[in-house]
Design a protein around this motif. Structure first.
Motif, short mmCIF file in Angstrom:
data_model
loop_
_atom_site.label_atom_id
_atom_site.label_comp_id
_atom_site.label_asym_id
_atom_site.label_seq_id
_atom_site.Cartn_x
_atom_site.Cartn_y
_atom_site.Cartn_z
N ASN A 292 -2.81 19.12 -13.82
CA ASN A 292 -1.69 19.44 -14.70
C ASN A 292 -0.45 19.66 -13.86
N LYS A 293 0.65 19.99 -14.49
CA LYS A 293 1.91 20.17 -13.80
C LYS A 293 1.73 21.17 -12.66
N GLY A 294 2.18 20.80 -11.46
CA GLY A 294 2.08 21.66 -10.29
C GLY A 294 0.86 21.42 -9.44
N SER A 295 -0.11 20.66 -9.91
CA SER A 295 -1.33 20.40 -9.14
C SER A 295 -1.00 19.54 -7.91
N LEU A 296 -1.64 19.87 -6.80
CA LEU A 296 -1.48 19.09 -5.58
C LEU A 296 -2.46 17.91 -5.62
N ALA A 297 -1.94 16.71 -5.43
CA ALA A 297 -2.78 15.51 -5.53
C ALA A 297 -2.40 14.51 -4.46
N GLY A 298 -3.38 13.73 -4.06
CA GLY A 298 -3.15 12.59 -3.18
C GLY A 298 -3.34 11.32 -3.98
N VAL A 299 -2.42 10.39 -3.82
CA VAL A 299 -2.47 9.14 -4.58
C VAL A 299 -2.50 7.98 -3.59
N ASP A 300 -3.44 7.09 -3.77
CA ASP A 300 -3.54 5.88 -2.97
C ASP A 300 -3.45 4.71 -3.93
N GLY A 301 -2.54 3.80 -3.68
CA GLY A 301 -2.39 2.68 -4.60
C GLY A 301 -1.40 1.67 -4.09
N ARG B 19 0.85 -1.19 0.00
CA ARG B 19 0.00 0.00 0.00
C ARG B 19 0.88 1.23 0.00
N VAL B 20 0.54 2.18 -0.87
CA VAL B 20 1.27 3.44 -0.98
C VAL B 20 0.27 4.58 -0.88
N VAL B 21 0.56 5.55 -0.02
CA VAL B 21 -0.24 6.75 0.10
C VAL B 21 0.71 7.93 -0.04
N LEU B 22 0.48 8.78 -1.04
CA LEU B 22 1.36 9.90 -1.34
C LEU B 22 0.57 11.19 -1.45
N VAL B 23 1.18 12.29 -1.05
CA VAL B 23 0.64 13.61 -1.30
C VAL B 23 1.78 14.44 -1.85
N VAL C 169 7.21 14.24 -4.02
CA VAL C 169 6.78 14.16 -2.63
C VAL C 169 7.94 14.60 -1.74
N ASN C 170 7.72 15.64 -0.95
CA ASN C 170 8.76 16.13 -0.05
C ASN C 170 9.09 15.10 1.01
N ARG C 171 10.38 15.00 1.34
CA ARG C 171 10.81 14.16 2.44
C ARG C 171 10.54 14.90 3.75
N PRO C 172 10.31 14.17 4.83
CA PRO C 172 9.93 14.83 6.09
C PRO C 172 11.10 15.42 6.87
#
Length: 159
Positions: free
Chosen positions: A66-75, A4-8, A33-36
């Motif tokens: 599009n390029k630069g859009s903030l998105a959350g990805v679950d997969g 499971r991968v969850v990214l913002v 994805v920025n590192r913490p």
């Protein structure tokens, strides 16, 4: 086993929409994805990951992000390999997105053009009104404060 991968993060390029020979939509896009934590110079580093999304989700991602859009990805992570033009074996690891959330309004100044409503597996509506009606605008906010109290009875509340 768990995969499971969850990214913002923000898209690093515009989504590339294609169709398989059977007519199934597939979109590829990159996400940063920025590192913490910060490096020794005090700068934040990022990981750049490739994502793949299928079917209606792919069409929605291509249409609204599009390029630069903030998105959350679950997969999930998936690896594959192929032989390139020089005959060398190339291994690829990519995120197979099951759900992509659009995390900022379409006209947000921070990052460029994504829709402010979530896209969930099975939710083909994308938070917008049925386009066949044509009576609603994506920018209409039904919860905008018009200065009047809301008239609702306790019986109408779901909790």
């Amino acid at each position: 086993m768990i995969n499971r991968v969850v990214l913002v993060g923000r898209l690093t390029r515009d989504p590339e929409l294609r169709y398989t020979p059977n007519g199934v939509a597939v979109a590829n896009f990159g996400i940063a994805v920025n590192r913490p934590f910060t490096n020794q110079q005090g700068e934040r580093e990022a990981d750049f990951l490739n994502c793949v999304v299928w079917r209606k989700q792919a069409e929605n991602v291509a249409n609204y992000l599009n390029k630069g859009s903030l998105a959350g990805v679950d997969g999930r992570l998936q690896s594959r390999s192929y032989e390139n033009q020089e005959g060398r074996r190339v291994n690829v690891v990519e995120v197979q997105a099951e759900s992509v959330q659009f995390l900022e309004p379409r006209n947000a100044s921070g990052g460029g053009g994504s829709q402010g409503y979530g896209s969930q597996g099975g939710n083909q509506n994308q938070g917008k009104q049925d386009q066949g009606r044509g009576s609603s605008n994506l920018n209409d906010d039904p919860f905008a404060d018009d200065g009047k109290p809301i008239d609702i009875s306790d019986d109408d509340l779901p909790f």
